[in-house]
Design an enzyme around this catalytic site. Structure first.
Site, short mmCIF file in Angstrom:
data_model
loop_
_atom_site.label_atom_id
_atom_site.label_comp_id
_atom_site.label_asym_id
_atom_site.label_seq_id
_atom_site.Cartn_x
_atom_site.Cartn_y
_atom_site.Cartn_z
N ARG A 44 26.51 -10.54 -120.33
CA ARG A 44 25.23 -10.24 -121.84
C ARG A 44 25.10 -8.98 -120.77
NH1 ARG A 44 19.87 -12.80 -123.65
NH2 ARG A 44 19.67 -11.57 -125.41
N HIS B 171 19.38 -8.13 -129.77
CA HIS B 171 20.35 -8.52 -130.63
C HIS B 171 21.38 -8.59 -131.27
CE1 HIS B 171 15.75 -11.78 -130.66
NE2 HIS B 171 17.02 -11.52 -130.37
N GLU C 97 27.05 -15.47 -130.35
CA GLU C 97 27.09 -14.54 -129.32
C GLU C 97 28.29 -14.59 -128.24
OE1 GLU C 97 22.83 -14.83 -129.58
OE2 GLU C 97 22.49 -12.93 -128.46
#
Ligand code: ADP
Length: 418
Positions: free
Chosen positions: A92, A181, A385
């Protein structure tokens, strides 16, 4: 089968999941905390709930990754026998700026662009880069992929992403709205389409990611056309400790009155504002609700402000999309706070939301909270995620278009000013 290590590096922590991507099976997950501090802790939980906690001196992200690999390989608590069973690593990455409108294989050139963008995300990108460097060092043969928080919002058009300041600053300092996000907004909007049995390309969806950080997005036919966070994650909704929207002049005013430095003003807006700043008791929504129930006035105000802003953005995004078909709640607050959802949705009957209090109060984690036939549907979708990162990573390693980019129409970037 492809096993993907999904890594999310913070300043002093690393969250990870080890996922068998094709079957969406989580083999292990864990967290390394207090990296670089005394008493660092690694907690690993295997698919069969076997949990192990290791404490020690974990000086940096490199050492933390070494520990994670050691646990995954451990005879008694591990899930693999050899490093070669880790087929790829998905990271990420918070900020991809305009350079990355989607997930990418991390090459030396990509790593350099991430370094070039550190100034845009000084609190996040350096740690993400450390994680990438550490994984390259310990898993030199394994492909690494970057999945960006900003990527999904690169479909916003200039009208939504520019600020009303001299255009030259957009070119000179890359000042524009990026949004964050994105992986979560992508996941929950697509999952909502699946739940409704419709194509995302036929739906106008408003996604509300409400956690410690909070943001909303207007997802029109699969594209993010607007989102509430901006140049930094400070803009938009009221958050745990962040102010969200305000008149920018007021911070200059406070800086003058209180003689604050730039760093102090940054801390004021990011760490001492939001639910914390208003209530004076907590940044945590659970505690705000408890205090409000006990009659604490400033907690009641904080709760109401929080819900009012969410409601206001729903109105704005409905207009921006020419209507709304579905609204999604996710994140710690969105998934768990029946009160926040009720305060927001209870007043949306005028726009076709037939809110159902019983459905809101209980049921499976993923569920609709509007009654059958409601013209506008509202639902709770737990975000995932890590799954998006795992699936994007697998696709890139296999030379395919990653799922998060299959619908993406355009990365809007403006030409240099003449
Ligand atoms: P992060 O953004 O750090 O990932 P989370 O998504 O876990 O954070 O969200 C944390 C927020 O969720 C906190 O404000 C917490 O109080 C809130 N929350 C968690 N459970 C509940 C609950 N049952 N009721 C209200 N708020 C909750």
């Amino acid at each position: 089968m492809m096993n993907i290590l999904v890594v999310n590096c913070g300043s002093s922590s690393i969250k990870y999941q080890f996922i068998e991507a094709e079957t969406n099976t989580r083999l292990a997950k864990g967290l390394v905390e207090r990296i670089g501090m005394s008493g660092a802790v690694l907690t690993n939980t295997r698919h069969d709930d076997d949990t192990i906690k290791l404490t020690g001196e974990i000086l940096d992200h490199g050492m933390a990754i070494e520990y994670v690999l050691a646990v995954l390989l451990s005879k008694n608590h591990g899930v693999i026998k050899d490093k070669s069973e880790i087929h790829a690593v998905g990271h990420r990455v918070v900020h991809g700026a305009e350079d990355f409108a989607g997930s990418v294989l991390i090459t030396d050139a990509v790593l350099q662009s991430l370094r070039d963008n550190i100034e845009l995300a000084p609190l996040h990108n350096p740690h993400n880069i450390r994680g990438i460097v550490a994984c390259r060092q310990h898993l030199p043969e394994v492909p690494q992929v970057g999945v960006f928080d900003t990527a999904f919002h690169q479909s916003m058009e200039p009208g939504a992403f520019l600020y009303g300041i001299p255009y030259v600053f957009y070119k000179k300092y890359k000042i524009r709205r990026y949004g964050f996000h994105g992986t979560s907004h992508f996941f929950v909007s697509n999952r909502m389409a699946e739940i409704l049995g419709k194509s995302i390309q036929d739906l106008r969806i408003i996604t509300c990611h409400l956690g410690n950080g909070c943001s909303m997005a207007a997802v029109k036919y699969g594209q993010s056309i607007d989102t509430s966070m901006g140049f930094t994650p400070l803009e938009g909704l009221l958050m745990g400790t962040r102010s969200g929207d305000l008149d920018p002049q007021l911070i200059l005013y406070i800086m003058g009155k209180e003689g604050l430095s730039l760093a102090e003003a940054t801390t004021l807006l990011n760490k001492h504002s939001g639910l914390m700043g208003i209530s004076g008791v907590s940044s945590d929504m659970r505690e705000i609700e408890e205090e409000a129930d006990k009659g604490h006035d400033r907690s009641k105000i904080a709760f109401n402000m929080f819900c009012y802003r969410v409601t206001k953005y729903i109105g704005g995004y409905t207009a921006a999309m020419g209507g709304v078909d579905a609204i999604v709640f996710t994140g710690g607050i969105g998934e768990n706070s029946t009160k926040v959802r009720e305060a927001v949705c209870g007043q949306l009957a005028f726009m076709g939301v037939n809110f159902d209090a019983a459905l809101n109060n209980s049921g499976p984690k993923e569920r609709l909270i509007t009654s059958e036939g409601s013209p506008t549907v509202v639902g709770i979708v737990p975000t995932n995620e890590e799954l998006v990162i795992a699936l994007d990573t697998m696709a890139i390693v296999n030379g395919q278009v990653p799922p998060s980019m299959r619908n993406m129409k355009k990365n809007h970037v403006l030409d240099p000013v003449e």
